[in-house]
Scaffold this motif. Structure first.
Motif, PDB file in Angstrom:
ATOM      1  N   ASP A   1       0.841  -1.192   0.000  1.00  0.00           N
ATOM      2  CA  ASP A   1       0.000   0.000   0.000  1.00  0.00           C
ATOM      3  C   ASP A   1       0.879   1.246   0.000  1.00  0.00           C
ATOM      4  O   ASP A   1       2.101   1.159   0.060  1.00  0.00           O
ATOM      5  CB  ASP A   1      -0.964   0.006   1.181  1.00  0.00           C
ATOM      6  CG  ASP A   1      -0.265   0.026   2.533  1.00  0.00           C
ATOM      7  OD1 ASP A   1       0.967   0.191   2.581  1.00  0.00           O
ATOM      8  OD2 ASP A   1      -0.955  -0.117   3.556  1.00  0.00           O
ATOM      9  N   ALA A   2       0.271   2.411  -0.078  1.00  0.00           N
ATOM     10  CA  ALA A   2       1.016   3.668  -0.168  1.00  0.00           C
ATOM     11  C   ALA A   2       1.881   3.904   1.067  1.00  0.00           C
ATOM     12  O   ALA A   2       3.000   4.406   0.958  1.00  0.00           O
ATOM     13  CB  ALA A   2       0.056   4.831  -0.377  1.00  0.00           C
ATOM     14  N   THR A   3       1.397   3.539   2.235  1.00  0.00           N
ATOM     15  CA  THR A   3       2.177   3.725   3.465  1.00  0.00           C
ATOM     16  C   THR A   3       3.450   2.894   3.428  1.00  0.00           C
ATOM     17  O   THR A   3       4.531   3.375   3.788  1.00  0.00           O
ATOM     18  CB  THR A   3       1.329   3.348   4.698  1.00  0.00           C
ATOM     19  OG1 THR A   3       0.156   4.147   4.699  1.00  0.00           O
ATOM     20  CG2 THR A   3       2.110   3.561   5.974  1.00  0.00           C
ATOM     21  N   MET A   4       3.342   1.666   2.975  1.00  0.00           N
ATOM     22  CA  MET A   4       4.510   0.801   2.874  1.00  0.00           C
ATOM     23  C   MET A   4       5.522   1.361   1.872  1.00  0.00           C
ATOM     24  O   MET A   4       6.722   1.404   2.140  1.00  0.00           O
ATOM     25  CB  MET A   4       4.119  -0.610   2.461  1.00  0.00           C
ATOM     26  CG  MET A   4       5.297  -1.582   2.374  1.00  0.00           C
ATOM     27  SD  MET A   4       4.825  -3.213   1.794  1.00  0.00           S
ATOM     28  CE  MET A   4       3.926  -3.809   3.202  1.00  0.00           C
ATOM     29  N   LEU A   5       5.044   1.817   0.725  1.00  0.00           N
ATOM     30  CA  LEU A   5       5.944   2.381  -0.285  1.00  0.00           C
ATOM     31  C   LEU A   5       6.644   3.634   0.227  1.00  0.00           C
ATOM     32  O   LEU A   5       7.826   3.842  -0.026  1.00  0.00           O
ATOM     33  CB  LEU A   5       5.168   2.691  -1.561  1.00  0.00           C
ATOM     34  CG  LEU A   5       4.687   1.488  -2.358  1.00  0.00           C
ATOM     35  CD1 LEU A   5       3.849   1.944  -3.534  1.00  0.00           C
ATOM     36  CD2 LEU A   5       5.864   0.647  -2.825  1.00  0.00           C
ATOM     37  N   GLU A   6       5.921   4.465   0.963  1.00  0.00           N
ATOM     38  CA  GLU A   6       6.529   5.676   1.511  1.00  0.00           C
ATOM     39  C   GLU A   6       7.591   5.321   2.551  1.00  0.00           C
ATOM     40  O   GLU A   6       8.661   5.926   2.584  1.00  0.00           O
ATOM     41  CB  GLU A   6       5.454   6.568   2.130  1.00  0.00           C
ATOM     42  CG  GLU A   6       5.980   7.912   2.541  1.00  0.00           C
ATOM     43  CD  GLU A   6       4.867   8.851   2.989  1.00  0.00           C
ATOM     44  OE1 GLU A   6       5.215   9.977   3.383  1.00  0.00           O
ATOM     45  OE2 GLU A   6       3.687   8.479   2.956  1.00  0.00           O
TER      46      GLU A   6
ATOM     47  N   VAL B   1       9.415   2.622   2.647  1.00  0.00           N
ATOM     48  CA  VAL B   1      10.572   2.102   1.913  1.00  0.00           C
ATOM     49  C   VAL B   1      11.318   3.233   1.212  1.00  0.00           C
ATOM     50  O   VAL B   1      12.541   3.226   1.140  1.00  0.00           O
ATOM     51  CB  VAL B   1      10.116   1.028   0.893  1.00  0.00           C
ATOM     52  CG1 VAL B   1      11.234   0.628  -0.035  1.00  0.00           C
ATOM     53  CG2 VAL B   1       9.572  -0.177   1.630  1.00  0.00           C
ATOM     54  N   PHE B   2      10.602   4.218   0.710  1.00  0.00           N
ATOM     55  CA  PHE B   2      11.240   5.351   0.036  1.00  0.00           C
ATOM     56  C   PHE B   2      12.164   6.101   0.984  1.00  0.00           C
ATOM     57  O   PHE B   2      13.266   6.492   0.614  1.00  0.00           O
ATOM     58  CB  PHE B   2      10.186   6.311  -0.517  1.00  0.00           C
ATOM     59  CG  PHE B   2      10.784   7.539  -1.144  1.00  0.00           C
ATOM     60  CD1 PHE B   2      11.300   7.483  -2.429  1.00  0.00           C
ATOM     61  CD2 PHE B   2      10.854   8.730  -0.453  1.00  0.00           C
ATOM     62  CE1 PHE B   2      11.864   8.605  -3.006  1.00  0.00           C
ATOM     63  CE2 PHE B   2      11.411   9.854  -1.010  1.00  0.00           C
ATOM     64  CZ  PHE B   2      11.923   9.794  -2.304  1.00  0.00           C
ATOM     65  N   TYR B   3      11.727   6.311   2.206  1.00  0.00           N
ATOM     66  CA  TYR B   3      12.522   7.090   3.161  1.00  0.00           C
ATOM     67  C   TYR B   3      13.602   6.269   3.865  1.00  0.00           C
ATOM     68  O   TYR B   3      14.407   6.833   4.605  1.00  0.00           O
ATOM     69  CB  TYR B   3      11.611   7.757   4.190  1.00  0.00           C
ATOM     70  CG  TYR B   3      10.893   8.955   3.613  1.00  0.00           C
ATOM     71  CD1 TYR B   3      11.587  10.122   3.312  1.00  0.00           C
ATOM     72  CD2 TYR B   3       9.539   8.914   3.337  1.00  0.00           C
ATOM     73  CE1 TYR B   3      10.946  11.217   2.775  1.00  0.00           C
ATOM     74  CE2 TYR B   3       8.886  10.011   2.792  1.00  0.00           C
ATOM     75  CZ  TYR B   3       9.600  11.163   2.517  1.00  0.00           C
ATOM     76  OH  TYR B   3       8.955  12.243   1.972  1.00  0.00           O
TER      77      TYR B   3
ATOM     78  N   TYR C   1      13.063  12.956  -6.542  1.00  0.00           N
ATOM     79  CA  TYR C   1      11.953  12.003  -6.424  1.00  0.00           C
ATOM     80  C   TYR C   1      10.995  12.405  -5.307  1.00  0.00           C
ATOM     81  O   TYR C   1       9.783  12.258  -5.418  1.00  0.00           O
ATOM     82  CB  TYR C   1      12.464  10.593  -6.164  1.00  0.00           C
ATOM     83  CG  TYR C   1      12.887   9.862  -7.400  1.00  0.00           C
ATOM     84  CD1 TYR C   1      11.957   9.416  -8.326  1.00  0.00           C
ATOM     85  CD2 TYR C   1      14.222   9.599  -7.647  1.00  0.00           C
ATOM     86  CE1 TYR C   1      12.337   8.730  -9.466  1.00  0.00           C
ATOM     87  CE2 TYR C   1      14.624   8.916  -8.782  1.00  0.00           C
ATOM     88  CZ  TYR C   1      13.674   8.485  -9.687  1.00  0.00           C
ATOM     89  OH  TYR C   1      14.057   7.811 -10.810  1.00  0.00           O
ATOM     90  N   GLU C   2      11.545  12.929  -4.219  1.00  0.00           N
ATOM     91  CA  GLU C   2      10.718  13.288  -3.074  1.00  0.00           C
ATOM     92  C   GLU C   2       9.727  14.400  -3.407  1.00  0.00           C
ATOM     93  O   GLU C   2       8.609  14.425  -2.881  1.00  0.00           O
ATOM     94  CB  GLU C   2      11.604  13.733  -1.912  1.00  0.00           C
ATOM     95  CG  GLU C   2      10.822  14.058  -0.657  1.00  0.00           C
ATOM     96  CD  GLU C   2      11.696  14.569   0.462  1.00  0.00           C
ATOM     97  OE1 GLU C   2      11.355  14.309   1.621  1.00  0.00           O
ATOM     98  OE2 GLU C   2      12.717  15.240   0.184  1.00  0.00           O
ATOM     99  N   GLN C   3      10.094  15.308  -4.307  1.00  0.00           N
ATOM    100  CA  GLN C   3       9.226  16.441  -4.645  1.00  0.00           C
ATOM    101  C   GLN C   3       7.850  16.001  -5.127  1.00  0.00           C
ATOM    102  O   GLN C   3       6.848  16.632  -4.810  1.00  0.00           O
ATOM    103  CB  GLN C   3       9.890  17.318  -5.710  1.00  0.00           C
ATOM    104  CG  GLN C   3      11.076  18.073  -5.186  1.00  0.00           C
ATOM    105  CD  GLN C   3      11.774  18.866  -6.272  1.00  0.00           C
ATOM    106  OE1 GLN C   3      11.451  18.758  -7.451  1.00  0.00           O
ATOM    107  NE2 GLN C   3      12.748  19.653  -5.877  1.00  0.00           N
TER     108      GLN C   3
END
Length: 56
Positions: free
Chosen positions: A15-20, A22-24, A42-44
């Motif tokens: 889900d979006a929370t998991m992807l976020e 992992v991104f950070y 990418y963060e922008q």
């Protein structure tokens, strides 16, 4: 076909929370990727990109 089915079963749990999260996780001072984009670039657009990624 079985490999694709397995990936779809895995992505069902992403889900979006998991992807976020992992991104950070990586180091923010990392060198640009092979596409030349930095972590900050990418963060922008992260809030725009994550939902689009999940729809694919």
């Amino acid at each position: 076909m079985a490999r694709q089915t397995g990936m779809m079963l895995f992505l069902h749990h992403v889900d979006a929370t998991m992807l976020e999260t992992v991104f950070y996780a990586p180091k923010r001072a990392a060198v640009p990727g092979v596409d030349g984009m930095t972590w900050r670039a990418y963060e922008q657009d992260l809030n725009l990109v994550l939902p689009h990624f999940l729809l694919q």
